[in-house]
Write a protein that holds these residues in place. Structure first.
Motif, PDB file in Angstrom:
ATOM      1  N   GLY A  43      34.347  24.004 -27.128  1.00  0.00           N
ATOM      2  CA  GLY A  43      35.479  22.724 -26.880  1.00  0.00           C
ATOM      3  C   GLY A  43      35.596  23.351 -25.564  1.00  0.00           C
ATOM      4  N   ARG A  44      35.372  24.124 -24.776  1.00  0.00           N
ATOM      5  CA  ARG A  44      35.907  24.743 -23.490  1.00  0.00           C
ATOM      6  C   ARG A  44      34.725  24.750 -22.709  1.00  0.00           C
ATOM      7  NH1 ARG A  44      38.690  27.442 -27.134  1.00  0.00           N
ATOM      8  NH2 ARG A  44      37.256  29.011 -26.625  1.00  0.00           N
ATOM      9  N   CYS A  45      33.438  24.688 -23.110  1.00  0.00           N
ATOM     10  CA  CYS A  45      31.990  24.814 -22.106  1.00  0.00           C
ATOM     11  C   CYS A  45      31.318  23.539 -21.876  1.00  0.00           C
ATOM     12  CB  CYS A  45      31.756  25.593 -22.675  1.00  0.00           C
ATOM     13  SG  CYS A  45      29.307  26.212 -22.521  1.00  0.00           S
ATOM     14  N   CYS A  46      30.466  23.263 -21.412  1.00  0.00           N
ATOM     15  CA  CYS A  46      30.185  22.302 -21.085  1.00  0.00           C
ATOM     16  C   CYS A  46      28.421  22.705 -21.103  1.00  0.00           C
ATOM     17  CB  CYS A  46      30.285  21.454 -19.861  1.00  0.00           C
ATOM     18  SG  CYS A  46      29.316  22.191 -18.286  1.00  0.00           S
ATOM     19  N   GLY A  47      28.380  23.277 -20.896  1.00  0.00           N
ATOM     20  CA  GLY A  47      26.971  24.095 -21.279  1.00  0.00           C
ATOM     21  C   GLY A  47      26.341  25.179 -19.476  1.00  0.00           C
ATOM     22  N   GLY A  48      25.690  25.896 -19.761  1.00  0.00           N
ATOM     23  CA  GLY A  48      25.069  26.640 -18.721  1.00  0.00           C
ATOM     24  C   GLY A  48      23.992  27.460 -19.157  1.00  0.00           C
ATOM     25  N   GLY A  49      23.559  28.228 -18.348  1.00  0.00           N
ATOM     26  CA  GLY A  49      22.155  28.905 -18.985  1.00  0.00           C
ATOM     27  C   GLY A  49      22.411  30.545 -18.819  1.00  0.00           C
ATOM     28  N   GLY A  50      20.953  31.113 -18.303  1.00  0.00           N
ATOM     29  CA  GLY A  50      20.784  32.808 -19.101  1.00  0.00           C
ATOM     30  C   GLY A  50      20.558  33.757 -18.085  1.00  0.00           C
ATOM     31  N   ARG A  51      21.051  34.945 -18.548  1.00  0.00           N
ATOM     32  CA  ARG A  51      19.781  36.113 -17.792  1.00  0.00           C
ATOM     33  C   ARG A  51      18.458  36.094 -17.796  1.00  0.00           C
ATOM     34  NH1 ARG A  51      20.477  42.027 -16.660  1.00  0.00           N
ATOM     35  NH2 ARG A  51      21.250  41.830 -18.770  1.00  0.00           N
ATOM     36  N   VAL A  52      17.610  36.517 -17.336  1.00  0.00           N
ATOM     37  CA  VAL A  52      16.330  36.088 -17.440  1.00  0.00           C
ATOM     38  C   VAL A  52      15.056  37.376 -17.287  1.00  0.00           C
ATOM     39  CG1 VAL A  52      15.969  33.563 -17.732  1.00  0.00           C
ATOM     40  CG2 VAL A  52      15.288  35.263 -15.134  1.00  0.00           C
ATOM     41  N   VAL A  53      14.850  38.123 -17.735  1.00  0.00           N
ATOM     42  CA  VAL A  53      13.450  39.119 -17.371  1.00  0.00           C
ATOM     43  C   VAL A  53      12.323  39.024 -17.323  1.00  0.00           C
ATOM     44  CG1 VAL A  53      15.295  41.075 -17.628  1.00  0.00           C
ATOM     45  CG2 VAL A  53      13.624  40.525 -19.749  1.00  0.00           C
ATOM     46  N   PHE A  54      11.355  39.516 -16.320  1.00  0.00           N
ATOM     47  CA  PHE A  54      10.292  39.367 -16.654  1.00  0.00           C
ATOM     48  C   PHE A  54       9.493  39.916 -18.249  1.00  0.00           C
ATOM     49  CE2 PHE A  54      10.547  37.529 -12.483  1.00  0.00           C
ATOM     50  CZ  PHE A  54      10.102  35.959 -12.659  1.00  0.00           C
ATOM     51  N   GLU A  55       8.792  39.272 -18.670  1.00  0.00           N
ATOM     52  CA  GLU A  55       8.076  40.341 -20.124  1.00  0.00           C
ATOM     53  C   GLU A  55       6.678  41.139 -19.676  1.00  0.00           C
ATOM     54  OE1 GLU A  55       7.282  40.534 -24.374  1.00  0.00           O
ATOM     55  OE2 GLU A  55       8.275  39.474 -23.146  1.00  0.00           O
ATOM     56  N   ASP A  56       6.322  40.698 -18.245  1.00  0.00           N
ATOM     57  CA  ASP A  56       5.065  41.385 -17.551  1.00  0.00           C
ATOM     58  C   ASP A  56       5.643  41.752 -16.184  1.00  0.00           C
ATOM     59  OD1 ASP A  56       3.029  42.577 -16.831  1.00  0.00           O
ATOM     60  OD2 ASP A  56       1.449  41.091 -16.820  1.00  0.00           O
ATOM     61  N   ASN A  57       6.430  43.034 -15.494  1.00  0.00           N
ATOM     62  CA  ASN A  57       6.364  43.672 -15.089  1.00  0.00           C
ATOM     63  C   ASN A  57       5.705  44.062 -13.664  1.00  0.00           C
ATOM     64  OD1 ASN A  57       9.342  42.395 -14.134  1.00  0.00           O
ATOM     65  ND2 ASN A  57       9.780  44.688 -16.209  1.00  0.00           N
ATOM     66  N   SER A  58       4.246  43.827 -14.270  1.00  0.00           N
ATOM     67  CA  SER A  58       3.212  44.250 -13.471  1.00  0.00           C
ATOM     68  C   SER A  58       2.638  42.966 -11.956  1.00  0.00           C
ATOM     69  CB  SER A  58       1.462  43.949 -14.244  1.00  0.00           C
ATOM     70  OG  SER A  58       0.921  42.855 -14.753  1.00  0.00           O
ATOM     71  N   ALA A  59       3.002  42.202 -12.295  1.00  0.00           N
ATOM     72  CA  ALA A  59       2.871  41.059 -10.905  1.00  0.00           C
ATOM     73  C   ALA A  59       4.047  42.327  -9.602  1.00  0.00           C
ATOM     74  CB  ALA A  59       3.408  39.926 -10.837  1.00  0.00           C
TER      75      ALA A  59
ATOM     76  N   PRO B  18      22.310  39.067 -24.473  1.00  0.00           N
ATOM     77  CA  PRO B  18      21.259  40.068 -23.756  1.00  0.00           C
ATOM     78  C   PRO B  18      19.928  38.932 -22.716  1.00  0.00           C
ATOM     79  CG  PRO B  18      20.168  39.421 -26.522  1.00  0.00           C
ATOM     80  CD  PRO B  18      21.884  38.882 -25.581  1.00  0.00           C
ATOM     81  N   PRO B  19      19.630  39.592 -22.365  1.00  0.00           N
ATOM     82  CA  PRO B  19      18.559  38.895 -21.222  1.00  0.00           C
ATOM     83  C   PRO B  19      17.404  37.738 -21.361  1.00  0.00           C
ATOM     84  CG  PRO B  19      18.003  40.414 -20.761  1.00  0.00           C
ATOM     85  CD  PRO B  19      19.122  40.939 -21.682  1.00  0.00           C
ATOM     86  N   LEU B  20      17.246  36.388 -21.580  1.00  0.00           N
ATOM     87  CA  LEU B  20      15.424  35.823 -22.715  1.00  0.00           C
ATOM     88  C   LEU B  20      14.930  36.209 -21.656  1.00  0.00           C
ATOM     89  CD1 LEU B  20      18.174  33.139 -21.687  1.00  0.00           C
ATOM     90  CD2 LEU B  20      16.115  32.209 -23.782  1.00  0.00           C
ATOM     91  N   ARG B  21      13.541  36.256 -22.667  1.00  0.00           N
ATOM     92  CA  ARG B  21      12.201  37.163 -21.806  1.00  0.00           C
ATOM     93  C   ARG B  21      11.693  36.195 -21.620  1.00  0.00           C
ATOM     94  NH1 ARG B  21       9.277  40.789 -25.643  1.00  0.00           N
ATOM     95  NH2 ARG B  21      11.135  40.079 -27.185  1.00  0.00           N
ATOM     96  N   THR B  22      10.924  36.072 -20.041  1.00  0.00           N
ATOM     97  CA  THR B  22       9.363  35.512 -19.851  1.00  0.00           C
ATOM     98  C   THR B  22       8.973  35.459 -19.290  1.00  0.00           C
ATOM     99  OG1 THR B  22       9.071  32.541 -19.486  1.00  0.00           O
ATOM    100  CG2 THR B  22      10.917  34.338 -18.011  1.00  0.00           C
ATOM    101  N   SER B  23       7.695  34.841 -18.999  1.00  0.00           N
ATOM    102  CA  SER B  23       6.320  35.319 -18.569  1.00  0.00           C
ATOM    103  C   SER B  23       5.943  35.841 -17.627  1.00  0.00           C
ATOM    104  CB  SER B  23       4.860  33.753 -19.147  1.00  0.00           C
ATOM    105  OG  SER B  23       5.079  33.330 -18.267  1.00  0.00           O
ATOM    106  N   GLY B  24       7.135  35.239 -16.378  1.00  0.00           N
ATOM    107  CA  GLY B  24       6.293  36.066 -15.351  1.00  0.00           C
ATOM    108  C   GLY B  24       4.982  35.044 -14.355  1.00  0.00           C
ATOM    109  N   ARG B  25       4.451  34.729 -15.584  1.00  0.00           N
ATOM    110  CA  ARG B  25       2.824  34.513 -15.081  1.00  0.00           C
ATOM    111  C   ARG B  25       2.036  33.653 -13.391  1.00  0.00           C
ATOM    112  NH1 ARG B  25       2.396  29.779 -19.439  1.00  0.00           N
ATOM    113  NH2 ARG B  25       3.914  28.569 -18.769  1.00  0.00           N
ATOM    114  N   LYS B  26       3.137  33.268 -13.333  1.00  0.00           N
ATOM    115  CA  LYS B  26       2.894  32.760 -11.570  1.00  0.00           C
ATOM    116  C   LYS B  26       3.105  33.373 -10.475  1.00  0.00           C
ATOM    117  CE  LYS B  26       4.640  27.497 -13.316  1.00  0.00           C
ATOM    118  NZ  LYS B  26       5.811  26.818 -12.962  1.00  0.00           N
ATOM    119  N   LEU B  27       3.996  34.223 -10.914  1.00  0.00           N
ATOM    120  CA  LEU B  27       3.730  35.226 -10.164  1.00  0.00           C
ATOM    121  C   LEU B  27       2.005  36.288  -9.657  1.00  0.00           C
ATOM    122  CD1 LEU B  27       7.122  37.638 -10.576  1.00  0.00           C
ATOM    123  CD2 LEU B  27       6.687  35.338  -8.865  1.00  0.00           C
TER     124      LEU B  27
END
Length: 242
Positions: free
Chosen positions: A108-124, A195-204
Motif C-alpha cells: 500500500g506504500r508503492c505504486c510500482g517500479g523497475g529493477g536493475r539489469v545485467v546482460f546475459e551475454d557480455n560479449s557485445a 538480485p538483478p534481472l538477466r536480459t539478452s543484450g542482443r541489440k548490442l
C-alpha cells in the motif's frame, strides 16, 4: 481462483527466447505465494510465438499493430490481476525479484517500479558499461527499464497506460507519469536493486558502435524523434538474418 497479479509479455517473433523466459517465470511464480497469470501478447509474429506461449501455459492475446506500447496496453486490457508485471520476452526473472515487486505493491506504500539489469551475454562491445550506466541512471532518477516494470493496475489505468504516441522510451514516459500519480497518493516508485534481472543484450550485437552512438546523439538532441517510427528502428525492427 482469484488472480492477484498478471505478468504481461509483449512478443514479436520470439519463439527462440520465450521458452527460457517462461520457464524461469513459472518457477518464480510457483514461489510467489499469490495466484498469478501469464499473458503473452503476440504482436503480429510470423513464427511459432503463440504456439510456444500456449505450450508453456500462457494465455495469448493478439495485437496486429507492431508497437511495443500498444502491445503492452493490449495485454493490460486482458489482465485480471490488480498488480501488473511487464516483462520482455528475452528477460529472466527470479523469485526474489518477483516476490519483492509483489510485496512492494501489496504494502500500500508503492505504486510500482523497475529493477536493475545485467546482460546475459557480455560479449557485445560495451555491454557491461551500457548496463552499468543504465542502472545508475535508473536508480538515480527512478526510471524503470523496459524489460521489467511493475505497477498497480489502478495506477496504470489512471495514467492511461503506455503512451501510443511514441515508438521508443515509452517506459520512461510511463515511469514519470506513474511516479507523479504515486506521489499524489503517498506511494513511492521503487527500483529493486538485488538480485538483478538477466536480459539478452542482443541489440548490442545486432548494431555497430557507430549506429549506437548515432542513435544516442539523435535522441539527446531531438527527443521528439521518438514520435516517428522510422527513427526508432533500433527498438521496433529486427535484422531478418538474426
Amino acid at each position: 481462483m482469484c488472480i492477484s497479479y498478471s505478468v504481461i509479455i509483449p512478443a514479436y517473433n520470439e519463439e527462440a527466447w520465450l521458452p527460457s523466459t517462461l520457464e524461469a517465470l513459472q518457477q518464480a511464480m510457483n514461489l510467489s505465494g499469490m495466484a498469478g497469470e501469464i499473458i503473452v501478447v503476440d504482436n503480429n509474429s510470423h513464427d511459432r510465438t503463440s504456439a510456444v506461449a500456449v505450450e508453456h501455459g500462457a494465455t495469448v492475446v493478439f495485437e496486429p499493430i507492431n508497437q511495443i506500447s500498444k502491445a503492452r496496453n493490449t495485454g493490460a486490457g486482458a489482465a485480471k490481476g490488480r498488480y501488473l508485471i511487464f516483462l520482455d520476452a528475452d528477460t529472466l526473472i527470479s523469485s526474489e525479484v518477483l516476490n519483492t515487486a509483489l510485496n512492494n505493491l501489496s504494502s500500500g506504500r508503492c505504486c510500482g517500479g523497475g529493477g536493475r539489469v545485467v546482460f546475459e551475454d557480455n560479449s557485445a562491445p560495451f555491454a557491461k558499461f551500457a548496463a552499468g550506466f543504465w542502472n545508475w541512471f535508473s536508480i538515480q532518477f527512478r526510471l524503470a527499464a523496459g524489460c521489467f516494470l511493475y505497477c498497480l493496475k489502478e495506477g496504470f489505468d489512471a495514467v492511461n497506460g503506455f503512451s501510443q504516441n511514441v515508438y521508443a522510451s515509452e517506459e520512461i514516459w510511463f515511469s514519470w507519469q506513474l511516479r507523479k500519480w504515486g506521489k499524489q497518493h503517498d506511494m513511492a516508485f521503487r527500483i529493486i536493486h538485488d538480485p538483478p534481472l538477466r536480459t539478452s543484450g542482443r541489440k548490442l550485437q545486432w548494431y555497430s558502435l557507430f549506429q549506437l552512438i548515432a542513435l544516442s546523439v539523435i535522441f539527446c538532441l531531438f527527443p521528439f524523434a521518438v514520435r516517428f517510427r522510422a527513427l526508432c528502428s533500433f527498438w521496433n525492427d529486427r535484422p531478418e538474418t538474426r
